[in-house]
Design a protein around this motif. Sequence first.
Motif, short mmCIF file in Angstrom:
data_model
loop_
_atom_site.label_atom_id
_atom_site.label_comp_id
_atom_site.label_asym_id
_atom_site.label_seq_id
_atom_site.Cartn_x
_atom_site.Cartn_y
_atom_site.Cartn_z
N SER A 64 0.86 -1.18 0.00
CA SER A 64 0.00 0.00 0.00
C SER A 64 0.90 1.23 0.00
CB SER A 64 -0.93 0.01 1.22
OG SER A 64 -0.18 0.06 2.41
N SER A 72 1.28 5.36 1.20
CA SER A 72 0.81 6.36 2.15
C SER A 72 0.33 7.59 1.40
CB SER A 72 1.95 6.74 3.10
OG SER A 72 2.96 7.44 2.37
N GLU A 98 -7.75 4.12 3.13
CA GLU A 98 -8.28 3.42 4.29
C GLU A 98 -8.16 4.34 5.51
OE1 GLU A 98 -9.65 0.35 4.19
OE2 GLU A 98 -9.35 0.40 2.02
N PRO A 99 -8.73 3.95 6.64
CA PRO A 99 -8.62 4.81 7.84
C PRO A 99 -7.18 5.14 8.26
CG PRO A 99 -10.34 3.16 8.16
CD PRO A 99 -9.64 2.83 6.86
N ASP A 100 -6.24 4.26 7.90
CA ASP A 100 -4.83 4.53 8.23
C ASP A 100 -4.15 5.41 7.18
OD1 ASP A 100 -4.61 2.77 6.13
OD2 ASP A 100 -3.26 1.38 7.17
N ALA A 151 -3.74 4.88 4.00
CA ALA A 151 -2.99 4.14 2.99
C ALA A 151 -3.93 3.68 1.88
CB ALA A 151 -2.30 2.93 3.63
#
Length: 87
Positions: free
Chosen positions: A35, A37, A66-68, A70
């Motif tokens: 993935s 960033s 995504e929530p992170d 990535a």
Amino acid sequence: DGNGKLGLVEFNVLWNRIRNYLSIFRKFDLDKSGSISAYELRLALEAAGYRLNKRLHELLITRYAEPDLALDFDSFVCCLVRLETMF
């Protein structure tokens, strides 16, 4: 050609674009995590020829990450297809 079907020529164009997207994705997946960033996305989009302002970049992250924060390869492809359509 607008007929709702993917012909051989259209498939070839799509396949070449996906191969190009994969090359860019792999180049900017700096940690090889599968993935990218938000920072890596900015670099990848610039390599693909899209220089976006901060606000548009943030909107893409909000939509495709995504929530992170990535993006996996599928999300990256969706993002680039949407940008191509817009431009």
